[in-house]
Design a protein around this motif. Structure first.
Motif, PDB file in Angstrom:
ATOM      1  N   TYR A  59      27.736 -67.386 -16.438  1.00 24.00           N
ATOM      2  CA  TYR A  59      27.622 -66.447 -17.565  1.00 24.00           C
ATOM      3  C   TYR A  59      28.611 -65.284 -17.397  1.00 24.00           C
ATOM      4  O   TYR A  59      28.712 -64.686 -16.328  1.00 24.00           O
TER       5      TYR A  59
ATOM      6  N   CYS B  68      24.499 -67.169 -30.928  1.00 28.02           N
ATOM      7  CA  CYS B  68      23.880 -67.314 -29.613  1.00 28.02           C
ATOM      8  C   CYS B  68      24.185 -65.990 -28.906  1.00 28.02           C
ATOM      9  O   CYS B  68      25.296 -65.469 -29.033  1.00 28.02           O
TER      10      CYS B  68
ATOM     11  N   ILE C 247      36.328 -66.536 -24.696  1.00 25.37           N
ATOM     12  CA  ILE C 247      34.967 -67.031 -24.438  1.00 25.37           C
ATOM     13  C   ILE C 247      34.383 -66.477 -23.135  1.00 25.37           C
ATOM     14  O   ILE C 247      33.198 -66.217 -23.034  1.00 25.37           O
ATOM     15  N   ARG C 248      35.255 -66.325 -22.121  1.00 27.06           N
ATOM     16  CA  ARG C 248      34.808 -65.731 -20.858  1.00 27.06           C
ATOM     17  C   ARG C 248      35.867 -64.752 -20.375  1.00 27.06           C
ATOM     18  O   ARG C 248      37.047 -64.875 -20.743  1.00 27.06           O
TER      19      ARG C 248
ATOM     20  N   VAL D 195      32.117 -66.010 -30.156  1.00 27.68           N
ATOM     21  CA  VAL D 195      32.765 -66.771 -31.238  1.00 27.68           C
ATOM     22  C   VAL D 195      32.413 -66.272 -32.651  1.00 27.68           C
ATOM     23  O   VAL D 195      33.305 -66.081 -33.481  1.00 27.68           O
TER      24      VAL D 195
ATOM     25  N   GLN E 185      33.452 -75.143 -34.710  1.00 27.36           N
ATOM     26  CA  GLN E 185      32.627 -74.464 -33.697  1.00 27.36           C
ATOM     27  C   GLN E 185      31.206 -74.992 -33.759  1.00 27.36           C
ATOM     28  O   GLN E 185      30.479 -74.980 -32.793  1.00 27.36           O
TER      29      GLN E 185
ATOM     30  N   TYR F 148      24.938 -64.858 -26.096  1.00 21.38           N
ATOM     31  CA  TYR F 148      25.989 -64.682 -25.084  1.00 21.38           C
ATOM     32  C   TYR F 148      27.381 -64.818 -25.682  1.00 21.38           C
ATOM     33  O   TYR F 148      28.378 -64.553 -25.027  1.00 21.38           O
ATOM     34  N   CYS F 149      27.478 -65.291 -26.929  1.00 23.69           N
ATOM     35  CA  CYS F 149      28.734 -65.864 -27.404  1.00 23.69           C
ATOM     36  C   CYS F 149      29.527 -64.930 -28.321  1.00 23.69           C
ATOM     37  O   CYS F 149      28.998 -64.335 -29.256  1.00 23.69           O
TER      38      CYS F 149
ATOM     39  N   GLN G 130      22.863 -75.812 -22.728  1.00 28.08           N
ATOM     40  CA  GLN G 130      23.006 -74.432 -22.200  1.00 28.08           C
ATOM     41  C   GLN G 130      21.995 -74.079 -21.115  1.00 28.08           C
ATOM     42  O   GLN G 130      22.344 -73.413 -20.146  1.00 28.08           O
TER      43      GLN G 130
ATOM     44  N   THR H 213      28.282 -58.518 -27.719  1.00 27.37           N
ATOM     45  CA  THR H 213      27.221 -59.528 -27.903  1.00 27.37           C
ATOM     46  C   THR H 213      25.900 -58.962 -27.380  1.00 27.37           C
ATOM     47  O   THR H 213      25.899 -58.132 -26.455  1.00 27.37           O
TER      48      THR H 213
ATOM     49  N   ARG I 293      30.084 -60.601 -22.662  1.00 26.26           N
ATOM     50  CA  ARG I 293      31.128 -60.348 -23.656  1.00 26.26           C
ATOM     51  C   ARG I 293      30.776 -59.088 -24.439  1.00 26.26           C
ATOM     52  O   ARG I 293      29.698 -59.011 -25.040  1.00 26.26           O
TER      53      ARG I 293
END
Ligand code: 5AD
Ligand code: SF4
Length: 460
Positions: A356, A185, A70-71, A190, A225, A187-188, A285, A362, A359
């Motif tokens: 933030y 999303c 995730i990060r 997943v 999720q 930034y994500c 968020q 993304t 990734r």
């Protein structure tokens, strides 16, 4: 006539390799509750193939690292720990090290593990946990490492029912009801690593929960999720109502929800459906509509606030928590102030905040105007200070109240005689009590309330 070789069951092949009483498995888990649930299945599979449980990686012949993507910080931590397992393999060539979880679904990470971590034997992405036996059997049989290319992100992997689960808690249980995410999303990671959304049959979920309730489990958390976009022959609210009909003394929680999928019907479940705990984790968020748009969150602040208002109209004491990302590309001072204003307005019980982290793969990783790290850190500090004040203020009215607490066990900080547990709203409570109360409901009179925890005493 040509002889057709008898098909061997891969699990049997592994069983023949395992030395009874000697070969043990160690599963190390990073990241979210879904990973904790996945680890219980990885462990369950390994035990079903004859491995015992190891208390340390040094004691293990099979090491499974269930990773999080995730990060960046989570990835670097996992890589450094995997690096430390090199000496375990050097000491005992029978050791097999597998990297599972979300990093194992990132093509560039799989490549990196293959090239730079020669003591890692295989990678296994989250959607394919059921193939652990065949993967292991292949590694054992061929003595070759296996780095499968992850599925394309468009794939909808099948749901594997019936994988053995080794639950790590006797009184709390995770129940995955859906897998994957379609929200993208910006930034994500997943949706790329866990694939498209798919829901379990309601019958499977209900029979699992009936079994857990009958075995005396005191808290069940439905996982996904995007848990509230669950859909099979009923929607999420329908599933919650059907779980409410199951007998037993247990609390029901669920996570994580997306604001766009919060229906009136789900809101109406609070206070009416038996078992359902008065707690809602609903990530916002950002408090800026402009940033929410760039994040592709598909709601605005007004819509979010209307959900909060309707939830509180049903139950003014409901515990509300949220996630916030600080320093998303292009986040201006004004955007950040809007987030602080939102926190002041909603007054969440707790907020999980993250700086933030770009990734790879993304859309947001390509966005202009990155926020400088020192600016993000300064914003984060302000957010934490504000939320700390609010959390303390929210907890103060609990002083003097006697609350029903599910005791989880001894305090993780090891203070002798101190146990910890959670209120119905999910708040952490520390209290002196004998160890026997672990796993039971107790009545605790609250005599101290801080931002992050309550303290109290056991009452009759
Ligand atoms: N950077 C920082 N935080 C992130 N999250 C998800 N992706 C990122 C990222 N790239 C946060 C979101 C989410 C929580 C689980 O992690 O707030 O709700
Ligand atoms: Fe990631 Fe958004 Fe899906 Fe949550 S809803 S897993 S933040 S893409």
């Amino acid at each position: 006539m040509e002889k057709i070789p008898a098909r061997t069951d891969p699990a049997d092949e592994v069983r023949r390799w395992v030395i009874p009483g000697e070969s043990r498995v160690y599963v190390l888990t990073f990241g979210c509750q879904q990973n904790e649930a996945d680890s219980e299945r990885l462990l369950g599979l390994a035990l079903s193939m004859g491995y015992g449980r190891a208390d340390t990686p040094e004691d293990a012949e099979l090491i499974l690292v269930n990773t999080c993507a995730i990060r960046e910080h989570a990835e670097l931590k996992a890589l450094s720990i995997i690096g430390g397992f090199k000496h375990v393999k050097e000491k005992n060539p029978r050791v097999i090290i597998g990297v599972c979880g979300c990093m194992a679904a990132e093509p560039h990470r799989v490549e990196d593990l293959k090239r730079r971590y020669p003591y890692v034997s295989f990678t296994l992405e989250p959607a394919k946990i059921a193939s652990l036996p065949s993967l292991l059997a292949g590694v054992i049989r061929t003595k070759k490492r296996a780095f499968l290319l992850p599925d394309e992100p468009t794939a909808v992997p099948p749901i594997d029912e019936g994988i053995p689960v080794e639950r790590l808690s006797r009184h709390k249980a995770w129940v995955s009801i859906m897998y994957g995410c379609n929200n993208f999303c910006t930034y994500c990671i997943v949706p790329y690593v866990r694939g498209r959304e798919r829901s379990r049959e309601s019958g499977e979920v209900l029979s699992e929960i009936k079994g857990l309730a009958a075995s005396g489990v005191k808290e069940i958390t439905l996982l996904g999720q995007n848990v509230n976009s669950y859909r099979s022959d009923c929607d999420f609210a329908g599933l919650v109502r059907r779980i409410g009909e199951i007998e037993g003394d247990f609390r029901l929680r669920f996570m994580t929800s997306h604001p766009k999928d919060v229906s009136d019907d789900l809101i109406a479940c609070f206070g009416t459906v038996p078992h359902l705990a008065p707690q809602f984790h609903l990530p916002i968020q950002s408090g800026s509509d402009g940033i929410l748009r760039k994040m592709n969150r598909r709601y605005d602040v007004a819509r979010y606030l209307s959900i909060v208002e309707r939830l509180r109209a049903r139950d003014p004491a409901i515990t509300l928590t949220s996630d916030v990302i600080v320093g998303f590309p292009g986040e201006s001072d004004a955007d950040f102030e809007a987030t602080l204003d939102l926190l002041r307005l909603v007054r969440f019980d707790a907020v999980y905040s993250f700086i933030y982290s770009p990734r790879r793969g993304t859309p947001a990783a390509e966005y202009p105007d990155p926020v400088p790290p020192d600016v993000s850190r300064a914003r984060m500090r302000r957010l934490l200070d504000l939320q700390c004040e609010i959390s303390a203020e929210k907890n103060r009215p609990l002083l003097g109240q006697t609350l029903r607490v599910l005791c989880d066990g001894p305090s993780p900080d090891g203070t002798p005689g101190i146990m910890t547990g959670r209120t119905a709203g999910g708040k952490l409570v520390h209290f002196p009590a004998p160890e026997e109360v672990a796993g039971t409901f107790v009545q605790i009179k609250i005599d101290r309330a801080d931002a992050f925890a309550l303290r109290g005493t056991l009452t009759e």
